[in-house]
Design a protein around this motif. Structure first.
Motif, short mmCIF file in Angstrom:
data_model
loop_
_atom_site.label_atom_id
_atom_site.label_comp_id
_atom_site.label_asym_id
_atom_site.label_seq_id
_atom_site.Cartn_x
_atom_site.Cartn_y
_atom_site.Cartn_z
N GLU A 295 -5.51 2.12 4.46
CA GLU A 295 -4.67 2.68 5.54
C GLU A 295 -5.19 4.06 5.95
O GLU A 295 -5.27 4.38 7.14
CB GLU A 295 -3.22 2.80 5.06
N GLU A 296 -5.56 4.87 4.96
CA GLU A 296 -6.06 6.22 5.27
C GLU A 296 -7.35 6.16 6.08
O GLU A 296 -7.55 6.90 7.03
CB GLU A 296 -6.31 6.98 3.96
N ILE A 297 -8.24 5.24 5.69
CA ILE A 297 -9.55 5.17 6.35
C ILE A 297 -9.43 4.60 7.76
O ILE A 297 -10.06 5.09 8.70
CB ILE A 297 -10.55 4.37 5.48
N THR A 298 -8.62 3.55 7.92
CA THR A 298 -8.53 2.92 9.26
C THR A 298 -7.49 3.60 10.16
O THR A 298 -7.54 3.45 11.38
CB THR A 298 -8.11 1.42 9.14
N GLY A 299 -6.54 4.30 9.55
CA GLY A 299 -5.44 4.88 10.34
C GLY A 299 -4.42 3.82 10.72
O GLY A 299 -3.49 4.08 11.49
N ASN A 300 -4.56 2.59 10.21
CA ASN A 300 -3.62 1.49 10.55
C ASN A 300 -2.63 1.24 9.42
O ASN A 300 -2.97 1.43 8.26
CB ASN A 300 -4.39 0.18 10.79
N LYS A 301 -1.45 0.80 9.79
CA LYS A 301 -0.47 0.41 8.78
C LYS A 301 -0.82 -1.00 8.30
O LYS A 301 -1.09 -1.89 9.10
CB LYS A 301 0.93 0.43 9.43
N PHE A 302 -0.84 -1.18 6.99
CA PHE A 302 -1.24 -2.47 6.42
C PHE A 302 -0.09 -3.46 6.51
O PHE A 302 1.06 -3.14 6.21
CB PHE A 302 -1.65 -2.25 4.96
N ASN A 303 -0.42 -4.70 6.91
CA ASN A 303 0.60 -5.73 7.14
C ASN A 303 0.61 -6.69 5.93
O ASN A 303 -0.23 -7.57 5.84
CB ASN A 303 0.19 -6.46 8.43
N TYR A 304 1.55 -6.45 5.00
CA TYR A 304 1.53 -7.29 3.80
C TYR A 304 2.92 -7.59 3.27
O TYR A 304 3.90 -6.93 3.63
CB TYR A 304 0.68 -6.65 2.69
N ARG A 305 2.96 -8.61 2.40
CA ARG A 305 4.18 -8.88 1.68
C ARG A 305 3.83 -9.06 0.22
O ARG A 305 2.65 -9.22 -0.12
CB ARG A 305 4.92 -10.09 2.24
N TYR A 306 4.85 -9.05 -0.62
CA TYR A 306 4.61 -9.19 -2.05
C TYR A 306 5.17 -10.52 -2.54
O TYR A 306 6.29 -10.90 -2.18
CB TYR A 306 5.28 -8.03 -2.81
N SER A 307 4.39 -11.25 -3.36
CA SER A 307 4.89 -12.48 -3.98
C SER A 307 4.80 -12.31 -5.50
O SER A 307 3.82 -11.78 -6.01
CB SER A 307 4.04 -13.68 -3.54
N GLU A 308 5.84 -12.78 -6.19
CA GLU A 308 5.87 -12.65 -7.67
C GLU A 308 4.82 -13.52 -8.35
O GLU A 308 4.49 -13.32 -9.51
CB GLU A 308 7.25 -13.06 -8.21
N ASN A 309 4.29 -14.52 -7.62
CA ASN A 309 3.39 -15.50 -8.24
C ASN A 309 1.97 -14.97 -8.37
O ASN A 309 1.20 -15.03 -7.42
CB ASN A 309 3.35 -16.80 -7.42
N ASN A 310 1.64 -14.50 -9.56
CA ASN A 310 0.28 -14.02 -9.75
C ASN A 310 -0.69 -15.19 -9.81
O ASN A 310 -0.31 -16.33 -10.08
CB ASN A 310 0.17 -13.18 -11.03
N ARG A 311 -1.97 -14.92 -9.52
CA ARG A 311 -2.99 -15.97 -9.63
C ARG A 311 -3.16 -16.31 -11.11
O ARG A 311 -3.12 -15.41 -11.96
CB ARG A 311 -4.31 -15.46 -9.05
#
Ligand SMILES: NC(=O)c1ccc[n+]([C@@H]2O[C@H](COP(=O)([O-])OP(=O)(O)OC[C@H]3O[C@@H](n4cnc5c(N)ncnc54)[C@H](O)[C@@H]3O)[C@@H](O)[C@H]2O)c1
Length: 354
Positions: A295-311
């Protein structure tokens, strides 16, 4: 004539090896059939990189061959015989998630393909140095049993543990652990390469990587973590963090620094050696720390979600202890930091995506 054979020459480590050795060898023979596209889709194709290498290096010869095919590979080795002084084997099915959907293909590329290359080397150029890209997944999920402590943005190992200062060394067992099918096929190739050194006396070196990274990765959701993360930061594509609160820690080494390790090994080789390699304490981050940096390098807000299911089998905390390599090759040192790596990836992706 001095020849280096590089498998997976369109991939991240293979292409960096071509760049590194092009002015040190008379001829660089690259082998790559763009199977990465078959694994991860057309965005992950490495043909753009092969084309770039052909145009840039007049002493680069490309062979569109499959490493699983002993006849095809044998013919390439027969062409150059003992002129081949170095073999760098980077071609692989590199994703542990992908392996479960087609175990035959995964095992045949990672294990059988490595055997084909070892046998061709033994038959046609037995004095050549053979370098193999292995992985920290050979340790399976054993690292997840370490005493880990949750911090604000990352998991960390207990301060009093012997791995705290430098990370995990090569003495960790690769047995009695869940590897994933990818880890199992890589164990097979890792042990084979050791054996050709220990049993046949060939000059073989195994490099067990943490996260290998750099601007020339064809990042895909299932492989090429920092590259794919930065791609999402630039394009706004959605990303899902899988488990461990996004605090899982990886160490990241620039492809150049790894290939420079190969060079040091080539100049003073040993038989059947194994080295852990990665960013170590020098360069590492958790998933959410990496997102913040993107985010700091691109200046963009990252578009993500969190899932409890780890690989399945994913490491919660991995830092490579590279002390053994440093002890054997004290003149080698890192050139790039994590920040350098991310800035380079961003600059390259902006050119490639526009
Ligand atoms: N990138 C990482 O984070 C990482 C971490 C640990 C270990 N490794 C290992 O390092 C090596 C290099 O990784 P990378 O990131 O450069 O991978 P990559 O996918 O970027 O490159 C591998 C190349 O091999 C080619 N290839 C695959 N199967 C082939 C076949 N049957 N015949 C000919 N060519 C074939 C692909 O087309 C691709 O261009 C692999 O062995 C991988 O398992 C990678």
């Amino acid at each position: 004539m001095k020849v280096v054979v590089i498998t997976g020459s369109g991939g991240l480590i293979g292409s960096e090896s071509v760049e590194f050795f092009a002015d040190k060898f008379d001829l660089v023979v690259g082998i790559d059939n763009d199977m990465r596209m078959q694994f991860f889709g057309k965005d992950a194709s490495t043909s753009w990189n092969v084309q770039r290498l052909i145009e840039k290096h007049p002493n680069y010869i490309h062979k569109n061959a499959d490493i699983r095919n002993p006849k095809e590979i044998g013919l390439i080795f027969q062409e150059y015989l003992n002129d081949i002084k170095l073999v760098i084997h980077t071609a692989a099915q590199p994703s542990h998630d992908w392996a479960a959907q087609d175990p035959y293909t995964d095992f045949s590329v990672n294990a059988n393909g490595t055997l084909v290359l070892l046998e061709s080397t033994r038959k046609y150029c037995p004095d050549a140095v053979f370098i193999h890209c292995s992985t920290n997944k050979v340790y399976g999920d054993t690292p997840n049993r370490l005493p880990l402590v949750e911090q604000e943005t990352r998991w960390e190992i207990d301060r009093n543990h012997k791995y705290y200062k430098y990370g995990i060394d090569e003495t960790m067992s690769i047995d009695h652990t869940k590897h994933s099918l990818f880890g199992a096929s890589k164990v097979a190739s890792d042990v084979l390469v050791q054996e050709y050194g220990l049993y046949f006396g060939m000059k073989t070196g195994v490099f067990r990587g943490g996260c290998l990274t750099g601007p020339k990765h064809s990042g895909a959701m299932l492989h090429g973590f920092l590259n794919y993360l930065m791609k999402c930061a630039i394009t706004g594509d959605h990303y899902t963090i899988l488990g461990y609160k996004g605090k899982q820690v990886r160490d990241n080494i620039h492809a150049y620094d790894l290939v420079n390790m190969f060079y040091h090994f080539f100049k003073d080789p040993q038989s059947g050696q194994v080295y852990n390699t990665g960013g170590s304490r020098h360069s590492n981050c958790s998933m959410i720390e990496a997102i913040k940096l993107c985010e700091e390098i691109t200046g963009n807000k990252f578009n993500y979600r969190y899932s409890e299911n780890n690989r399945i089998g994913d490491h919660i905390w991995w830092i490579s202890d590279i002390s053994k390599f440093k002890k054997h090759y004290p003149n080698w040192q890192y050139r790039f930091s994590l920040q350098d790596i991310l800035i380079q990836i961003n600059n390259e992706l902006i050119l490639r995506l526009t």
